[in-house]
Enzyme design. Structure first.
Site, mmCIF file in Angstrom:
data_model
loop_
_atom_site.group_PDB
_atom_site.id
_atom_site.type_symbol
_atom_site.label_atom_id
_atom_site.label_comp_id
_atom_site.label_asym_id
_atom_site.label_seq_id
_atom_site.Cartn_x
_atom_site.Cartn_y
_atom_site.Cartn_z
ATOM 1 N N SER A 22 0.853 -1.189 0.000
ATOM 2 C CA SER A 22 0.000 0.000 0.000
ATOM 3 C C SER A 22 0.892 1.243 0.000
ATOM 4 O O SER A 22 1.955 1.230 0.624
ATOM 5 C CB SER A 22 -0.877 -0.040 1.257
ATOM 6 O OG SER A 22 -2.020 0.753 1.103
ATOM 7 N N PRO A 23 0.487 2.299 -0.706
ATOM 8 C CA PRO A 23 1.350 3.493 -0.748
ATOM 9 C C PRO A 23 1.548 4.082 0.642
ATOM 10 O O PRO A 23 0.602 4.193 1.413
ATOM 11 C CB PRO A 23 0.582 4.460 -1.651
ATOM 12 C CG PRO A 23 -0.823 3.951 -1.672
ATOM 13 C CD PRO A 23 -0.741 2.483 -1.465
ATOM 14 N N CYS A 25 3.614 7.359 2.519
ATOM 15 C CA CYS A 25 4.474 8.541 2.558
ATOM 16 C C CYS A 25 5.655 8.260 3.479
ATOM 17 O O CYS A 25 5.477 7.731 4.578
ATOM 18 C CB CYS A 25 3.722 9.743 3.117
ATOM 19 S SG CYS A 25 2.494 10.394 1.990
ATOM 20 N N GLN A 99 1.568 6.236 -6.836
ATOM 21 C CA GLN A 99 0.294 6.886 -6.547
ATOM 22 C C GLN A 99 0.418 8.373 -6.876
ATOM 23 O O GLN A 99 1.294 9.061 -6.340
ATOM 24 C CB GLN A 99 -0.064 6.703 -5.065
ATOM 25 C CG GLN A 99 -1.486 7.149 -4.746
ATOM 26 C CD GLN A 99 -1.828 7.034 -3.269
ATOM 27 O OE1 GLN A 99 -1.054 7.450 -2.419
ATOM 28 N NE2 GLN A 99 -2.991 6.483 -2.970
ATOM 29 N N TYR A 181 -7.948 14.091 0.626
ATOM 30 C CA TYR A 181 -7.108 14.928 -0.226
ATOM 31 C C TYR A 181 -7.952 15.511 -1.369
ATOM 32 O O TYR A 181 -9.161 15.301 -1.426
ATOM 33 C CB TYR A 181 -5.874 14.138 -0.686
ATOM 34 C CG TYR A 181 -5.014 13.763 0.514
ATOM 35 C CD1 TYR A 181 -4.493 14.763 1.337
ATOM 36 C CD2 TYR A 181 -4.803 12.449 0.879
ATOM 37 C CE1 TYR A 181 -3.745 14.454 2.476
ATOM 38 C CE2 TYR A 181 -4.058 12.120 2.023
ATOM 39 C CZ TYR A 181 -3.535 13.135 2.806
ATOM 40 O OH TYR A 181 -2.822 12.823 3.937
ATOM 41 N N ARG A 229 -7.764 4.847 -5.865
ATOM 42 C CA ARG A 229 -8.019 4.690 -4.417
ATOM 43 C C ARG A 229 -9.082 5.700 -3.989
ATOM 44 O O ARG A 229 -8.968 6.886 -4.270
ATOM 45 C CB ARG A 229 -6.745 4.892 -3.593
ATOM 46 C CG ARG A 229 -7.028 4.885 -2.094
ATOM 47 C CD ARG A 229 -5.798 4.730 -1.230
ATOM 48 N NE ARG A 229 -5.494 3.307 -1.011
ATOM 49 C CZ ARG A 229 -4.688 2.853 -0.055
ATOM 50 N NH1 ARG A 229 -4.075 3.698 0.757
ATOM 51 N NH2 ARG A 229 -4.465 1.557 0.088
ATOM 52 N N LEU A 300 -5.782 -2.820 8.382
ATOM 53 C CA LEU A 300 -5.714 -3.783 9.476
ATOM 54 C C LEU A 300 -5.857 -5.228 8.988
ATOM 55 O O LEU A 300 -6.587 -6.022 9.568
ATOM 56 C CB LEU A 300 -6.740 -3.454 10.564
ATOM 57 C CG LEU A 300 -6.433 -2.155 11.350
ATOM 58 C CD1 LEU A 300 -7.534 -1.857 12.361
ATOM 59 C CD2 LEU A 300 -5.088 -2.255 12.071
ATOM 60 N N ARG A 323 1.161 -1.158 7.206
ATOM 61 C CA ARG A 323 2.001 -1.269 8.405
ATOM 62 C C ARG A 323 2.590 -2.652 8.604
ATOM 63 O O ARG A 323 3.729 -2.782 9.073
ATOM 64 C CB ARG A 323 1.218 -0.807 9.630
ATOM 65 C CG ARG A 323 1.032 0.704 9.624
ATOM 66 C CD ARG A 323 -0.063 1.145 10.564
ATOM 67 N NE ARG A 323 -1.378 0.707 10.104
ATOM 68 C CZ ARG A 323 -2.521 0.998 10.732
ATOM 69 N NH1 ARG A 323 -2.495 1.695 11.859
ATOM 70 N NH2 ARG A 323 -3.679 0.589 10.242
HETATM 71 C C1 LIG Z 1 3.509 5.637 7.210
HETATM 72 C C2 LIG Z 1 2.234 5.613 6.410
HETATM 73 C C3 LIG Z 1 2.125 6.423 5.278
HETATM 74 C C4 LIG Z 1 0.966 6.388 4.484
HETATM 75 N N1 LIG Z 1 0.925 7.100 3.312
HETATM 76 C C5 LIG Z 1 -0.101 6.893 2.438
HETATM 77 C C6 LIG Z 1 -0.053 7.410 1.114
HETATM 78 O O1 LIG Z 1 0.942 7.990 0.674
HETATM 79 N N2 LIG Z 1 -1.143 7.198 0.316
HETATM 80 C C7 LIG Z 1 -2.229 6.500 0.746
HETATM 81 O O2 LIG Z 1 -3.188 6.349 -0.008
HETATM 82 N N3 LIG Z 1 -2.271 5.959 1.984
HETATM 83 C C8 LIG Z 1 -1.232 6.129 2.811
HETATM 84 N N4 LIG Z 1 -1.241 5.497 4.034
HETATM 85 C C9 LIG Z 1 -2.344 4.577 4.346
HETATM 86 C C10 LIG Z 1 -1.967 3.139 3.980
HETATM 87 O O3 LIG Z 1 -1.714 3.016 2.586
HETATM 88 C C11 LIG Z 1 -3.068 2.165 4.378
HETATM 89 O O4 LIG Z 1 -4.227 2.452 3.638
HETATM 90 C C12 LIG Z 1 -3.378 2.224 5.873
HETATM 91 O O5 LIG Z 1 -2.197 2.314 6.639
HETATM 92 C C13 LIG Z 1 -4.183 1.013 6.337
HETATM 93 O O6 LIG Z 1 -3.489 -0.178 6.060
HETATM 94 P P1 LIG Z 1 -2.672 -0.995 7.212
HETATM 95 O O7 LIG Z 1 -3.633 -1.283 8.327
HETATM 96 O O8 LIG Z 1 -2.189 -2.232 6.493
HETATM 97 O O9 LIG Z 1 -1.544 -0.110 7.681
HETATM 98 C C14 LIG Z 1 -0.114 5.563 4.863
HETATM 99 C C15 LIG Z 1 -0.005 4.786 6.024
HETATM 100 C C16 LIG Z 1 1.143 4.786 6.777
HETATM 101 C C17 LIG Z 1 1.247 3.890 7.982
#
Ligand SMILES: Cc1cc2nc3c(=O)[nH]c(=O)nc-3n(C[C@H](O)[C@H](O)[C@H](O)COP(=O)(O)O)c2cc1C
Length: 353
Positions: A22-23, A25, A99, A181, A229, A300, A323
């Site tokens: 997943s993207p 930042c 992205q 956004y 997305r 999650l 994560r």
């Molecule tokens: C450090 C970090 C940076 C993130 N940056 C982006 C991003 O650039 N673009 C985006 O769509 N979501 C971003 N997210 C959201 C994740 O892509 C994801 O949708 C969200 O963390 C839920 O998934 P997870 O439970 O597997 O972490 C970010 C999440 C984290 C933890």
């Protein structure tokens, strides 16, 4: 047979399994330029066995960065700096993806570990734009409402960014229309109070996103996939919701979007989210079922069995992990082992496998 480790055809590409990075930042760029960190971070996850590696929200215009440390793809130097990242990811058998993003009223804010809310002009911040002159909250910058020329500039910036993404060697583009956004700000009646063709009812509020999809598809080759997305719901009464997401997904698919990545929230500080394992999976499942488009589930998802159930049960075509892949870049190998599936390790690492 594991569904999670079955290949997926998307246009001219075959994804080696259903796991995508997943993207995320990294707040580690200067002047929008990806650097060594991005190569190692994304490269490690390609080595780790994911099928698609999506580079973080990268701004299509400098004022579209979330923070001053965001990556961008608004100029040729940035595209050149992305090229080795895309090439390395591809050489590991993963699909290199990026992205494309514009943060709108949530731009010019601090990287999470540097502070909260607006970065002032004398500290490197800038004037932010939005559909309407409504700030996210008191700590965030006061946006200027985009005029017609400003909207046209955004559309052409996404178009030009897609051209640069292709030149850089990316094989998949994801348009960021989630998390509060700019594109999501246009979709939601809570942030879009315009009375012109880009506001009002569903048709007006979805106009910009659909124009951006068209502009990107115009230059993005037919042989390569385009993902979108969205935040399936604002988690606020009277906001953007799942029924509208289904309708948008239908329109997006008809315009050449190959997968809807179903996230949620981020638009309003009033959001009341019900968190739990796989809490957004029902959005992906409903969009897939009702709009007839491939979907991605995210949020999650942390165990191999959970990911396997999502794909095997027909809730989504792809599982995106954020994560869990920060904790464990080798999650795909560990998952394959747990599910008794075959996965190719890099030749360099075979002795450990
Ligand atoms: C450090 C970090 C940076 C993130 N940056 C982006 C991003 O650039 N673009 C985006 O769509 N979501 C971003 N997210 C959201 C994740 O892509 C994801 O949708 C969200 O963390 C839920 O998934 P997870 O439970 O597997 O972490 C970010 C999440 C984290 C933890």
């Amino acid at each position: 047979m594991s569904a999670l480790f079955s290949p997926l055809r998307q246009r001219g590409l075959t994804l080696r399994n259903r796991l995508a990075v997943s993207p995320m930042c990294q707040y580690s760029a200067r002047d929008g330029m990806p650097a060594h960190w991005h190569l190692v971070h994304l490269g490690s996850r390609a080595v780790g066995g994911a099928a698609v590696v999506i580079a973080e929200a990268s701004a299509v215009l400098p004022e579209g960065r979330i923070s001053p440390e965001d990556t961008g793809i608004w100029n040729a130097a940035q595209a050149e700096a992305w090229a080795p990242v895309a090439a390395f990811v591809r050489a590991q058998g993963a699909v290199p993806a990026i992205q494309l993003a514009h943060a709108g009223r949530k731009a010019s804010t601090f990287a999470p570990w540097r502070g909260h809310g607006a970065v002032a002009a004398d500290a490197g911040g800038w004037t932010v734009v939005a559909p309407s002159a409504l700030a996210y909250d008191d700590a965030y910058p006061q946006p200027q409402a985009l005029d017609a020329a400003g909207i046209a500039r955004v559309v052409s910036a996404f178009h030009d960014a897609a051209v640069r993404a292709l030149e850089a060697g990316f094989e998949l583009v994801e348009i960021h229309a989630a998390h509060g956004y700019l594109l999501h700000q246009f979709l939601s009646p809570l942030s879009n109070r315009r009375d012109d063709a880009y506001g009002g009812g569903f048709e007006g509020r979805t106009r910009l996103v659909l124009e951006v999809i068209d502009a990107v598809r115009e230059v993005w080759p037919d042989s390569l996939p385009l993902w979108l997305r969205i935040s399936a719901t604002d988690w606020v009464d009277g906001g953007w919701d799942v029924a509208q997401s289904v309708e948008l997904a239908r329109l997006a698919a008809a315009r050449g979007v190959d997968l809807v990545d179903a996230s949620s929230g981020g638009l309003s500080p009033r959001q009341a989210i019900t968190l739990g394992p796989g809490y957004q999976v029902p959005f992906a499942a409903r969009i897939r079922r009702e709009a007839g488009v491939a979907t991605g589930a995210v949020g999650l998802i942390t165990t191999p069995q959970q990911a396997e159930r999502i794909v095997a049960g027909g809730d989504a075509d792809v599982v995106l992990l954020a994560r869990e892949l920060l904790r464990d870049p080798y999650f795909p190998y560990h998952a394959a082992k747990a599910l008794g599936a075959e996965i190719d390790a890099p030749a360099q690492y075979l002795r450990a496998w």
